[in-house]
Design a protein around this motif. Structure first.
Motif, mmCIF file in Angstrom:
data_model
loop_
_atom_site.group_PDB
_atom_site.id
_atom_site.type_symbol
_atom_site.label_atom_id
_atom_site.label_comp_id
_atom_site.label_asym_id
_atom_site.label_seq_id
_atom_site.Cartn_x
_atom_site.Cartn_y
_atom_site.Cartn_z
ATOM 1 N N PHE A 1 56.024 41.287 60.714
ATOM 2 C CA PHE A 1 55.009 42.199 61.220
ATOM 3 C C PHE A 1 54.972 42.292 62.833
ATOM 4 O O PHE A 1 54.394 43.180 63.429
ATOM 5 C CB PHE A 1 53.786 41.522 60.706
ATOM 6 N N ALA B 1 51.408 30.508 59.718
ATOM 7 C CA ALA B 1 50.080 30.682 60.457
ATOM 8 C C ALA B 1 49.800 29.035 61.277
ATOM 9 O O ALA B 1 49.178 29.070 62.069
ATOM 10 C CB ALA B 1 48.907 30.899 59.394
ATOM 11 N N TYR C 1 47.581 37.565 66.173
ATOM 12 C CA TYR C 1 48.215 37.070 65.062
ATOM 13 C C TYR C 1 48.103 38.261 64.077
ATOM 14 O O TYR C 1 46.910 38.703 63.840
ATOM 15 C CB TYR C 1 47.915 35.720 64.687
ATOM 16 N N VAL C 2 49.106 38.617 63.607
ATOM 17 C CA VAL C 2 49.305 39.887 62.542
ATOM 18 C C VAL C 2 49.611 39.497 61.379
ATOM 19 O O VAL C 2 49.788 40.556 60.355
ATOM 20 C CB VAL C 2 50.094 41.162 63.287
ATOM 21 N N GLY C 3 49.692 38.275 60.913
ATOM 22 C CA GLY C 3 50.037 38.188 59.664
ATOM 23 C C GLY C 3 51.603 37.244 59.194
ATOM 24 O O GLY C 3 52.061 36.818 60.049
ATOM 25 N N ALA C 4 51.276 36.496 57.883
ATOM 26 C CA ALA C 4 52.339 35.594 57.620
ATOM 27 C C ALA C 4 53.642 36.167 57.487
ATOM 28 O O ALA C 4 54.608 35.698 57.539
ATOM 29 C CB ALA C 4 51.936 34.952 56.350
ATOM 30 N N ASP C 5 53.932 37.603 57.247
ATOM 31 C CA ASP C 5 55.018 38.169 57.102
ATOM 32 C C ASP C 5 55.609 38.149 58.542
ATOM 33 O O ASP C 5 55.294 38.983 59.492
ATOM 34 C CB ASP C 5 54.751 39.538 56.802
ATOM 35 N N SER D 1 53.708 36.707 64.360
ATOM 36 C CA SER D 1 53.643 36.651 62.777
ATOM 37 C C SER D 1 54.667 35.709 62.322
ATOM 38 O O SER D 1 55.661 35.265 63.047
ATOM 39 C CB SER D 1 54.131 38.074 62.276
#
Length: 292
Positions: free
Chosen positions: A167, A142, A160-164, A139
């Motif tokens: 995460f 991106a 990939y689980v996100g821009a945070d 995370s």
């Protein structure tokens, strides 16, 4: 350099996990520069083709892609304190909390680096073995992930689980928390039979089969949580579950086994039942776990 040329990598940390990462990348033809606080561990990788840097700062300067796999978040800060991170792509595979991932992301970006945090869902022998099922949660940036996806996928699969940036650690800890609960139940089951003429090796396949059959209930719990309807699709409601726990606790007492691995869960179900939710599924217990 062509697109097919393996990307050079800097790796900070040559412990068990770091060494496994380095060996996977070296085996795939990636030039690897490695640094470790204890030089002997890094030197062991030199025989396999790695370049050993005399300091973390020199290792960081060697390549754009920098992967960190150290003891803890404090070690990351110490190792990178004297390094110039401007223009670097920093991937942190050090185990940490979501808050640490977010703080480290802001710290790295303030120093001119793109940042990706990771949570490794594997033990070292699984890395570099495609059929092992190993993967890493990522995370953060991106752009960094997309640019280096193929390189990052060499030791283990990528998710990939996100821009945070927090995460990856959150997913990692969520899965590990579930695993620890499962291990607690497994040990309680073995404790129940320990004084009997039942071999643990005979019970083990039954446990694996039963837990495997029950695991898909996570999908139902997810649907209930997303809808807010804890009565949706209930097969065995909370009132029935609580009534059945007396048999579990009594059997433990009869077998001379402490019920302390079960009692926290039982207490939560009893509280939820007392609040008038007997017709719901046990999923509603989650409401008691959230603090304001």
């Amino acid at each position: 350099m062509t697109d097919n040329t393996p990307s050079p990598i800097t790796l900070l940390g040559a412990g068990a996990m770091g060494t496994a990462l380095a060996r996977a990348w070296l085996a795939a033809g990636h030039p690897v520069t490695v640094w470790n606080r204890t030089p002997a561990r890094a030197e062991a990788l030199a025989a396999e083709g790695a370049t050993v840097a005399g300091s973390a700062a020199r290792a960081v300067a060697a390549n754009r892609l920098v992967v960190v796999c150290l003891l803890d978040d404090a070690s990351v800060g110490e190792a990178l304190a004297g390094a110039d991170l401007a223009g670097r792509d920093l991937v942190n595979l050090t185990t940490g909390t979501p808050a640490q991932g977010r703080a480290r992301s802001a710290w790295a970006e303030a120093r001119g680096a793109r940042f990706l945090d990771g949570g490794i869902m594997a033990v070292p022998p699984m890395l570099g073995v495609p059929e092992s099922g190993a993967y890493v949660f990522y995370s953060g940036s991106a752009g960094l992930f997309e640019e280096h996806r193929e390189t990052l996928a060499v030791p283990a699969g990528t998710v990939y689980v996100g821009a945070d940036a927090g995460f990856a650690a959150l997913h990692d800890v969520a899965l590990l928390s579930a695993m620890n609960g499962m291990f607690a139940g497994i040990l309680h089951a073995f404790a129940l039979i320990r004084r009997e003429d039942i071999a643990p090796s005979d019970l083990a396949p039954l446990l694996v089969s039963w837990l495997g059959a029950m695991a898909p209930m996570a999908h139902q719990a997810a649907a209930q949580l997303e809808s807010g309807d804890y009565g949706k699709g209930v097969v065995s409601n909370l009132a029935m579950q609580v009534a059945g726990t007396e048999t579990l606790l009594r059997t433990a007492r009869e077998q001379g086994v402490s019920p302390e691995l079960l009692t926290p869960w039982v207490a939560l179900m009893e509280r939820r039942l007392a609040d008038g939710h007997g017709d719901e599924d046990t999923t509603g217990v989650v409401e008691l776990l959230e603090h304001p």
